[in-house]
Design a protein around this motif. Structure first.
Motif, PDB file in Angstrom:
ATOM      1  N   LYS A   1       0.810  -1.210   0.000  1.00 26.61           N
ATOM      2  CA  LYS A   1       0.000   0.000   0.000  1.00 26.61           C
ATOM      3  C   LYS A   1       0.848   1.266   0.000  1.00 26.61           C
ATOM      4  N   ALA A   2       2.154   1.134   0.170  1.00 36.59           N
ATOM      5  CA  ALA A   2       3.010   2.319   0.243  1.00 36.59           C
ATOM      6  C   ALA A   2       4.268   2.069  -0.585  1.00 36.59           C
ATOM      7  N   PRO A   3       4.971   3.155  -0.970  1.00 40.30           N
ATOM      8  CA  PRO A   3       6.151   3.002  -1.820  1.00 40.30           C
ATOM      9  C   PRO A   3       7.303   2.276  -1.100  1.00 40.30           C
ATOM     10  N   ASN A   4       8.193   1.728  -1.889  1.00 40.44           N
ATOM     11  CA  ASN A   4       9.421   1.105  -1.400  1.00 40.44           C
ATOM     12  C   ASN A   4       9.179  -0.043  -0.418  1.00 40.44           C
ATOM     13  N   THR A   5       8.074  -0.711  -0.530  1.00 38.51           N
ATOM     14  CA  THR A   5       7.813  -1.836   0.366  1.00 38.51           C
ATOM     15  C   THR A   5       8.349  -3.123  -0.255  1.00 38.51           C
ATOM     16  N   HIS A   6       8.632  -4.066   0.603  1.00 41.31           N
ATOM     17  CA  HIS A   6       9.238  -5.313   0.151  1.00 41.31           C
ATOM     18  C   HIS A   6       8.522  -6.491   0.793  1.00 41.31           C
ATOM     19  N   SER A   7       8.184  -7.490   0.012  1.00 39.68           N
ATOM     20  CA  SER A   7       7.632  -8.702   0.619  1.00 39.68           C
ATOM     21  C   SER A   7       8.164  -9.921  -0.120  1.00 39.68           C
ATOM     22  N   ASP A   8       8.290 -11.005   0.604  1.00 44.28           N
ATOM     23  CA  ASP A   8       8.864 -12.216   0.049  1.00 44.28           C
ATOM     24  C   ASP A   8       8.142 -13.401   0.677  1.00 44.28           C
ATOM     25  N   LEU A   9       7.393 -14.113  -0.125  1.00 42.32           N
ATOM     26  CA  LEU A   9       6.618 -15.234   0.397  1.00 42.32           C
ATOM     27  C   LEU A   9       7.141 -16.538  -0.179  1.00 42.32           C
ATOM     28  N   LEU A  10       7.353 -17.514   0.680  1.00 39.99           N
ATOM     29  CA  LEU A  10       7.775 -18.834   0.218  1.00 39.99           C
ATOM     30  C   LEU A  10       6.990 -19.899   0.977  1.00 39.99           C
ATOM     31  N   TYR A  11       6.192 -20.645   0.282  1.00 43.33           N
ATOM     32  CA  TYR A  11       5.463 -21.763   0.883  1.00 43.33           C
ATOM     33  C   TYR A  11       6.029 -23.063   0.318  1.00 43.33           C
ATOM     34  N   LYS A  12       6.329 -23.992   1.227  1.00 45.12           N
ATOM     35  CA  LYS A  12       6.805 -25.307   0.791  1.00 45.12           C
ATOM     36  C   LYS A  12       5.822 -26.338   1.311  1.00 45.12           C
ATOM     37  N   GLU A  13       5.362 -27.182   0.443  1.00 46.86           N
ATOM     38  CA  GLU A  13       4.310 -28.115   0.835  1.00 46.86           C
ATOM     39  C   GLU A  13       4.657 -29.529   0.406  1.00 46.86           C
ATOM     40  N   VAL A  14       4.362 -30.492   1.278  1.00 42.74           N
ATOM     41  CA  VAL A  14       4.530 -31.889   0.915  1.00 42.74           C
ATOM     42  C   VAL A  14       3.193 -32.593   1.134  1.00 42.74           C
ATOM     43  N   VAL A  15       2.768 -33.372   0.171  1.00 45.09           N
ATOM     44  CA  VAL A  15       1.533 -34.150   0.333  1.00 45.09           C
ATOM     45  C   VAL A  15       1.812 -35.627   0.131  1.00 45.09           C
ATOM     46  N   ARG A  16       1.110 -36.446   0.896  1.00 42.39           N
ATOM     47  CA  ARG A  16       1.272 -37.894   0.771  1.00 42.39           C
ATOM     48  C   ARG A  16      -0.098 -38.550   0.919  1.00 42.39           C
ATOM     49  N   ASP A  17      -0.187 -39.825   0.621  1.00 45.21           N
ATOM     50  CA  ASP A  17      -1.425 -40.611   0.729  1.00 45.21           C
ATOM     51  C   ASP A  17      -2.526 -39.973  -0.124  1.00 45.21           C
ATOM     52  N   ARG A  18      -3.686 -39.702   0.513  1.00 46.10           N
ATOM     53  CA  ARG A  18      -4.754 -39.094  -0.276  1.00 46.10           C
ATOM     54  C   ARG A  18      -5.015 -37.672   0.168  1.00 46.10           C
TER      55      ARG A  18
ATOM     56  N   MET B   1      15.594 -37.728   3.944  1.00 47.25           N
ATOM     57  CA  MET B   1      16.601 -36.752   3.523  1.00 47.25           C
ATOM     58  C   MET B   1      16.063 -35.861   2.409  1.00 47.25           C
ATOM     59  N   ILE B   2      15.359 -36.481   1.484  1.00 44.35           N
ATOM     60  CA  ILE B   2      14.868 -35.713   0.339  1.00 44.35           C
ATOM     61  C   ILE B   2      13.794 -34.722   0.776  1.00 44.35           C
ATOM     62  N   VAL B   3      12.877 -35.197   1.645  1.00 42.88           N
ATOM     63  CA  VAL B   3      11.820 -34.304   2.116  1.00 42.88           C
ATOM     64  C   VAL B   3      12.426 -33.169   2.948  1.00 42.88           C
ATOM     65  N   ASN B   4      13.349 -33.529   3.814  1.00 46.78           N
ATOM     66  CA  ASN B   4      14.005 -32.511   4.632  1.00 46.78           C
ATOM     67  C   ASN B   4      14.751 -31.501   3.761  1.00 46.78           C
ATOM     68  N   GLY B   5      15.408 -32.035   2.745  1.00 47.11           N
ATOM     69  CA  GLY B   5      16.147 -31.172   1.827  1.00 47.11           C
ATOM     70  C   GLY B   5      15.214 -30.217   1.105  1.00 47.11           C
ATOM     71  N   PHE B   6      14.028 -30.746   0.783  1.00 49.65           N
ATOM     72  CA  PHE B   6      13.023 -29.920   0.114  1.00 49.65           C
ATOM     73  C   PHE B   6      12.610 -28.749   1.010  1.00 49.65           C
ATOM     74  N   PHE B   7      12.417 -29.062   2.306  1.00 49.63           N
ATOM     75  CA  PHE B   7      12.010 -28.017   3.240  1.00 49.63           C
ATOM     76  C   PHE B   7      13.167 -27.094   3.636  1.00 49.63           C
ATOM     77  N   GLN B   8      14.400 -27.557   3.395  1.00 45.74           N
ATOM     78  CA  GLN B   8      15.553 -26.836   3.914  1.00 45.74           C
ATOM     79  C   GLN B   8      15.570 -25.358   3.523  1.00 45.74           C
ATOM     80  N   GLN B   9      15.161 -25.115   2.287  1.00 46.06           N
ATOM     81  CA  GLN B   9      15.185 -23.742   1.763  1.00 46.06           C
ATOM     82  C   GLN B   9      14.358 -22.802   2.644  1.00 46.06           C
TER      83      GLN B   9
END
Lengths: 261, 441
Positions: B310-327, B407-415
């Motif tokens: 809503k104002a000048p020079n503002t900064h936002s950074d959104l990162l969502y990491k999601e893992v789904v399994r089963d159904r 390890m892979i799931v953890n690595g995925f979330f690591q970021q």
């Protein structure tokens, strides 16, 4: 034996005079549907967009998603057309004195049903293959028919535009994302005249992907391009995804243009 | 386990009146509740905003099957929850709630001397009435947003109030635990955080169920009000059991040169929908939004995030990491909204999902709405499966399949873990991911 308990999903009063009813089975929103005096239960979620099928039109044992037109077989759950590719869940139904009971199918039953479906699918594919062969037989490979320089004379013996002339017209239709015309892209599979009326042509074409956003635009432009030719009063465009388009279908020139070698 | 407690319906006028009788609150608040309940009843008759709710299946949700627990539970009951964070670190203060009632609260004496307020919201209404009146659902989460925010405004019970005066820094994080212990109980806790100019604080909040099966409901709200040059780090870790419905309206407002770092962890619940707004109101305001979500079984988790510049020079950074399994199913719909005045905005939005099974589903819809002409806004979403070759590679190095997957799931979330500055939160999340994967050795 199913691993699941039967659940009462609807009493006789609730289904009185109804053809379909929203129910809950196995903690899943489901739809109870009557087809020629038999009851079926399907999961009430379209596998394409993940939203309800509740109000979907039912005909010939199929339910059509009210949003994007995906169709599912009510008895087997199989997805019958794009944009859905995955089946919907189906549930077993038992008619008892107090009303209708339902439960998820056991793994074994599902497996045997899926096998039946697979058989049907195999039959389906073989038909598809036949069609594919038929298309290839029409020697419509764009590189051949299109770069045939002898095709200068573009009217056939009846004075109607021949295939080369029609392809020329279609070359004016450019894919807005790739900036290559649809002929060189290899999207055109077949052009033929209707037997009953030689002024009407049928164009069979594909898209680079089923979800191609430029689809409707390409279709209407191709239709307009053909109808702009003298002797073509009506062009019918048939979309097919069989065989699916691959980059190999492009002409050398198009590949050069896109930098694919 | 305990004597039968009086139950209060949350959907009927009678229920609402008997609820008001249990509250001894100033008139302005009672009036706000009445208005909100009337609004709730009216909004229930109208459709929910399709853009937000179209993909959200409420057919399994029965609002009338839950009730408020009107009696305060025995003290000490907060210990029945297996908390994820509470015993991992040293906190400057802590507040715990069970079934919407405060069970204990503590704040270090030197912070009290500095004027910091950290207590349950009910107590804050009686002791710091003006502050609460000014900020409670007036600027950030508004009752009229939709039926769930109106419902919450009518029935909020318990909750947390954190107030940090000007230029006061709290070094140790503060901790809040929200628990559900009674079957079919509803928790309507409200988190209200007000940071005055130049203040600095960290608040870690977690939700937990006392047992693994009892159904429950959470209709919550979070309001984070960050004044000029203030800095807030807020973490909410939702870890209900798999039978709880979770609805939350959450909003952070950041003034000039203020900064908000907000981490949402979603692990539990049968169904959850979080409406998260970040509003950058003042020039140079900054927000970082992190999401860690992991759904298994038949969980459905949904997020609707908005970054309002809503104002000048503002900064936002959104990162969502999601893992789904089963159904399980995950829905994320995000939008960046840049107002005409917000020139020189720098905004990023990203959602990555990892799909571990064939029957799981992810819907990710990023979006931009930009009305200024000198901005940098980018967004992206990815979805993919675990590469079989990666697993094979790990196994050929003598790592078991489960371990490789972890390890892979953890690595995925690591970021996203790397972006969280509070160590116990990183540890806790990593531990929870391992628990959810089901190999806890």
């Amino acid at each position: 034996m199913s691993d699941f308990e039967w659940e009462l999903i609807a009493t006789n009063d609730e289904i009185e005079g109804k053809q379909r009813l929203s129910v809950i089975v196995d903690d899943t929103p489901a739809l109870l549907i009557q087809l020629s005096s038999f009851w079926y239960v399907i999961e009430d979620v379209c596998t394409h967009d993940g939203q309800p099928l509740t109000e979907g039109e039912i005909s010939d044992g199929e339910i059509k998603c009210p949003r994007h037109g995906a169709r599912f077989d009510i008895k087997t759950g199989v997805a019958l057309c794009m944009p859905a590719t995955q089946p919907i869940r189906i549930f077993e139904v038992s008619v008892r004195e107090e009303g209708l009971y339902s439960r998820p199918y056991s793994e074994k039953d599902l497996k045997s049903m899926q096998e039946t479906n697979e058989l049907e699918e195999i039959e389906g594919t073989s038909e598809g293959e036949n069609k594919e062969t038929a298309l290839v037989d029409l020697d419509m490979s764009p590189s051949e028919s299109f770069y045939d320089e002898s095709a200068e004379d573009n009217l056939d013996e009846r004075g109607l535009p021949n295939e080369a002339a029609m392809l020329d017209a279609l070359k004016t239709v450019i894919d807005p994302e790739l900036f290559v015309n649809i002929v060189d892209l290899g999207l055109i599979y077949d052009i033929s005249r209707k037997e009953e009326n030689e002024n009407e042509v049928v164009l069979t074409m594909t898209l680079t992907s089923p979800a191609c956003p430029a689809g409707p635009q390409l279709i209407s432009q191709a239709k307009a391009a053909l109808e702009s030719l003298p002797g073509v009063n009506d062009a019918e465009i048939q979309m097919t995804l069989s065989p699916p388009w691959t980059p190999e279908m492009m002409t050398e020139e198009a590949r050069d243009q896109l930098g694919i070698f | 386990m305990q004597t039968v407690m009086p139950q209060i319906s949350m959907t009927t006028s009678d229920g609402f009146e008997s609820f008001l009788e249990t509250r001894h609150e100033p008139d302005w608040l009672t009036q706000r509740r009445r208005d909100a309940f009337a609004l709730y009843q009216a909004l229930c008759e109208t459709e929910l905003e399709p853009e937000e709710y179209r993909r959200i299946d409420l057919r399994l949700f029965r609002p009338d099957s839950y009730h408020l627990v009107s009696q305060q539970p025995e003290t000490g009951e907060a210990n029945q929850f297996s908390t994820l964070m509470e015993h991992r670190g040293e906190f400057g203060g802590s507040v715990a709630h069970t079934d919407g009632h405060p069970v204990r609260s503590h704040l270090e004496p030197e912070l009290v001397e500095q004027g910091v307020i950290f207590c349950d919201l009910g107590e804050a209404v009686s002791k710091h009435e003006e502050l609460v009146k000014e900020h409670l659902m007036t600027r950030a989460v508004l009752p009229e947003a939709d039926r769930f925010s109106a419902w919450h405004a009518a029935f909020w019970t318990g909750g947390l109030f954190l107030y940090v005066p000007r230029h006061t820094s709290i070094e140790k994080p503060l901790h809040s635990l929200i628990g559900l212990a009674t079957a079919k109980a509803a928790d309507c806790s409200h988190t209200l955080v007000v940071l005055e100019e130049g203040a600095d604080a960290t608040l870690l909040e977690e939700t937990a169920s006392a047992n693994e099966k009892d159904a429950g409901l959470h209709v919550g709200a979070v309001e984070l009000i960050v004044a000029a040059e203030a800095r807030l780090r807020y973490v909410q870790l939702q870890n209900w059991n798999d039978s709880v419905f979770h609805f939350a309206h959450q909003c952070g407002r950041v003034e000039r040169d203020g900064s908000l770092q907000w981490t949402v962890g979603s692990l539990g619940s049968k169904f959850s929908h979080i409406h998260q707004d970040v509003m950058l109101d003042g020039k140079g305001a900054d927000a970082q939004v992190n999401g860690v979500a992991f759904a298994t079984g038949r969980q459905k988790l949904s997020f609707y995030t908005s970054q309002w510049h809503k104002a000048p020079n503002t900064h936002s950074d959104l990162l969502y990491k999601e893992v789904v399994r089963d159904r399980s199913r995950m829905i994320w719909r995000g939008i960046i909204d840049v107002a005409p005045a917000a020139q020189k905005t720098d905004s990023y939005q990203r959602n990555d999902s990892l799909i571990l099974s064939n029957d799981a589903r992810v819907d990710a819809i990023p979006g931009l709405k930009i009305e200024a002409d000198d901005v940098r806004c980018t967004h992206g979403a990815t979805a993919g499966q675990v590469d079989e070759e990666q697993i094979l590679y790990c196994m050929s190095r003598g790592i078991s399949q489960d371990e490789a997957m972890h390890m892979i799931v953890n690595g995925f979330f690591q970021q996203v873990f790397d972006r969280i500055p509070v160590e116990i939160v990183r540890e806790t999340l990593s531990q929870s991911v391992q628990t959810k994967l089901g190999f806890n050795n």
